[in-house]
Design a protein around this motif. Structure first.
Motif, PDB file in Angstrom:
ATOM      1  N   GLU A  70       0.831  -1.208   0.000  1.00  0.00           N
ATOM      2  CA  GLU A  70       0.000   0.000   0.000  1.00  0.00           C
ATOM      3  C   GLU A  70       0.867   1.261   0.000  1.00  0.00           C
ATOM      4  O   GLU A  70       0.578   2.229  -0.709  1.00  0.00           O
ATOM      5  N   HIS A 111      -0.242   7.920   6.493  1.00  0.00           N
ATOM      6  CA  HIS A 111      -0.797   6.567   6.356  1.00  0.00           C
ATOM      7  C   HIS A 111       0.236   5.534   6.806  1.00  0.00           C
ATOM      8  O   HIS A 111      -0.073   4.585   7.522  1.00  0.00           O
ATOM      9  N   HIS A 115       0.204   2.633   9.799  1.00  0.00           N
ATOM     10  CA  HIS A 115       0.640   1.242   9.607  1.00  0.00           C
ATOM     11  C   HIS A 115       1.701   0.849  10.642  1.00  0.00           C
ATOM     12  O   HIS A 115       1.656  -0.234  11.215  1.00  0.00           O
ATOM     13  N   HIS A 164      -9.578   1.543   9.917  1.00  0.00           N
ATOM     14  CA  HIS A 164      -8.524   1.775   8.931  1.00  0.00           C
ATOM     15  C   HIS A 164      -8.964   1.420   7.513  1.00  0.00           C
ATOM     16  O   HIS A 164      -8.865   2.231   6.597  1.00  0.00           O
ATOM     17  N   ASP A 194      -8.028   3.592   4.251  1.00  0.00           N
ATOM     18  CA  ASP A 194      -7.628   2.963   2.995  1.00  0.00           C
ATOM     19  C   ASP A 194      -8.494   3.453   1.840  1.00  0.00           C
ATOM     20  O   ASP A 194      -8.022   3.614   0.720  1.00  0.00           O
TER      21      ASP A 194
HETATM   22 FE   LIG Z   1      -3.612   0.978   4.962  1.00  0.00          FE
END
Ligand SMILES: [Fe+2]
Length: 153
Positions: free
Chosen positions: A58, A73, A77, A112, A117
């Motif tokens: 990602e 982001h 994570h 998330h 996302d």
């Molecule tokens: Fe993500």
């Protein structure tokens, strides 16, 4: 627990990867019912691998398409990965963390995947057309998937 369409981002590759979280939740449920601590350990091992590959995928995709929140982001994570590592340590020390882990995975799905996302998907979709045009789009995506997850997935 089953996958529901409100969890879909609309990018098949990513949705396939995300479905693994539901698999982990289900495996965890079975392990908890059977009081199978080794099986909880296997879920934790799987999650460690997952954090390495899915997150990296990602993150690379976001940088590739110029997503403006790529940095934050990645931070989200990293926090989640650290949390999983802590659960792994506590589990290894003999603590029963199954309920906490279950809770953490559930909120990861809801918060998330559903929100953060989904935010980067428009950028990916927009760039996808351009990437395909310059002949690196689908190729880049499938090459990366193969690179991160192995050809068989
Ligand atoms: Fe993500």
């Amino acid at each position: 627990m089953a996958w529901t369409s409100d969890l879909d981002t609309g990018i098949e590759t990513i949705d396939q990867q995300h479905r693994k979280i539901v698999d982990y939740i289900n495996a965890l449920d079975v392990a908890t019912r059977k009081m199978d601590s080794a099986a909880v350990g296997r879920v934790l091992d799987g999650l460690e691998e997952y954090c390495h590959t899915q997150f990296a995928f990602e993150e690379a995709l976001q940088v590739k398409v110029g997503y403006k929140h790529a940095k934050s982001h990645k931070m989200v994570h990293d926090v989640f990965a650290r949390r999983m590592a802590k659960y792994r340590e506590r589990h290894k020390a003999g603590e029963d963390i199954a309920d906490h882990l279950h809770e953490a995975l559930n909120s990861w799905l809801l918060l998330h995947i559903k929100r953060e996302d989904k935010n980067f998907v428009p950028d990916v979709k927009r760039s996808m057309g351009e990437m395909v045009k310059d002949d690196s789009g689908e190729d880049w995506l499938s090459r990366s998937v193969a690179g991160f997850f192995g050809k068989s997935r």
